[in-house]
Scaffold this active site. Structure first.
Site, PDB file in Angstrom:
ATOM      1  NE  ARG A   6      -3.094   0.662  -0.755  1.00 45.64           N
ATOM      2  CZ  ARG A   6      -3.296   0.752  -2.058  1.00 45.64           C
ATOM      3  NH1 ARG A   6      -2.884   1.808  -2.741  1.00 45.64           N
ATOM      4  NH2 ARG A   6      -3.881  -0.229  -2.701  1.00 45.64           N
ATOM      5  CE  LYS A  41      -1.417  28.478  -4.323  1.00 45.33           C
ATOM      6  NZ  LYS A  41      -2.391  29.059  -5.279  1.00 45.33           N
ATOM      7  CE  LYS A  96       2.246  35.358  -3.509  1.00 45.70           C
ATOM      8  NZ  LYS A  96       1.916  34.631  -4.768  1.00 45.70           N
ATOM      9  CD  GLU A 144       1.162  38.568  -6.162  1.00 47.89           C
ATOM     10  OE1 GLU A 144       0.217  39.227  -5.682  1.00 47.89           O
ATOM     11  OE2 GLU A 144       1.449  37.417  -5.779  1.00 47.89           O
ATOM     12  CG  ASP A 179      -1.523  37.152  -8.871  1.00 41.87           C
ATOM     13  OD1 ASP A 179      -1.516  35.929  -9.098  1.00 41.87           O
ATOM     14  OD2 ASP A 179      -2.238  37.676  -7.994  1.00 41.87           O
TER      15      ASP A 179
END
Length: 283
Positions: free
Chosen positions: A104, A139, A171, A201, A223
């Site tokens: 598994r 992510k 960001k 960004e 973005d």
């Protein structure tokens, strides 16, 4: 896909050990110990139920080896190679109990990572013939980043930063907290190491103009821009900085975004939304 050198096993082993420990619990594989007579030997095959791109074969091999070093595993479809439905990806031979105990964990890794490689390959195909490279993001599944990013490479994509310590990525919230684009870039120029690359960004063309005028960045993340605005951004930049398109990068849109002339297209879905490929272990 381009062949990728394997990661050192010693980097991957702690991850696989932890996953095996999770699966074995406090008393091991009681089903196998109960029903499989000692000394029973088998040849098992990892078989693809659908077509895709292989990844996780190295990790699966480590899982079998950690459970029983006496097992013999032959990888027939290496990481990064394409395969058809019904293909035998690997064979493992030895004690049936050991094979069943590792099954598994080995399949979980191989299915999950092959799904990422397969989805990445689909995005890369959409950008074919352009300069655009498909890259992943942070992510990722907690604890699995190193193998998920390796799976992106197996699919023909590229890796963005692995951690917050890899590069400076400014960001929108950093810009807001620091007092604006010029203020944050001035701090970069005054304080950042010469060994670090800086990405910033923007989501509007006037912000891009500000970055180009101020200097201090190596890469600009465009973005959530529509395709027409991306084309304008490429023209404004005129090759001065590396441009990365990000946000709302769905598979059907990749070809038109790649055609704008951006250098990179970052796609979080490569790791956060990839479907696990259907692989099985057949005795």
């Amino acid at each position: 896909m381009t062949a990728q050198p394997p990661l050192p096993d010693m980097i991957l082993e702690p991850l696989v050990r932890a996953t095996l420990a999770e699966d074995l619990g406090t008393y091991g594989d009681i089903t196998t110990r109960t029903v499989i007579p000692s000394g029973t030997r088998y040849l098992a095959r990892i078989v693809a139920r659908e077509a895709g791109v292989a990844s996780g074969m190295q990790v699966a091999a480590i899982a079998f080896r950690l459970v029983d070093p006496a097992l013999t595993l032959r990888v027939l479809v290496p990481d990064g190679a394409s395969f058809d439905a019904g293909a035998v990806l690997a064979e493992v031979e030895g004690e049936a109990a050991s094979i069943l105990t590792a099954e598994r964990v080995a399949l979980n890794f191989a299915g999950r990572l092959s799904g990422i490689a397969t989805l990445t390959a689909a995005h890369v195909a959409q950008a074919a013939g352009t300069r655009a490279r498909i890259t992943c993001t942070r992510k990722t599944t907690p604890g699995l980043r190193i193998v998920e990013k390796q799976a992106v490479l197996h699919g023909g994509g590229f890796n963005h930063r692995f951690s917050l310590s890899d590069a400076i990525l400014i960001k929108d919230n950093h810009i807001a907290a620091a007092g604006g684009i010029r203020a944050v870039l001035k701090r970069v120029k005054a304080q950042a190491s010469h060994m670090l690359r800086t990405e910033i960004e923007v989501d509007r063309l006037d912000q891009l103009a500000e970055v180009l005028d101020e200097g201090g960045a190596d890469v600009v993340l465009l973005d959530n821009m529509d395709t027409a605005t991306l084309r304008e951004a490429v023209a404004m930049n005129a090759g001065r900085l590396v441009l990365e398109a990000s946000g709302n990068m769905r598979l059907p849109r990749i070809a038109e975004v790649a055609a704008t002339g951006v250098d990179y297209i970052s796609v979080g879905a490569l790791t956060h939304s990839a479907r696990t490929l259907d692989l099985g272990l057949d005795f």
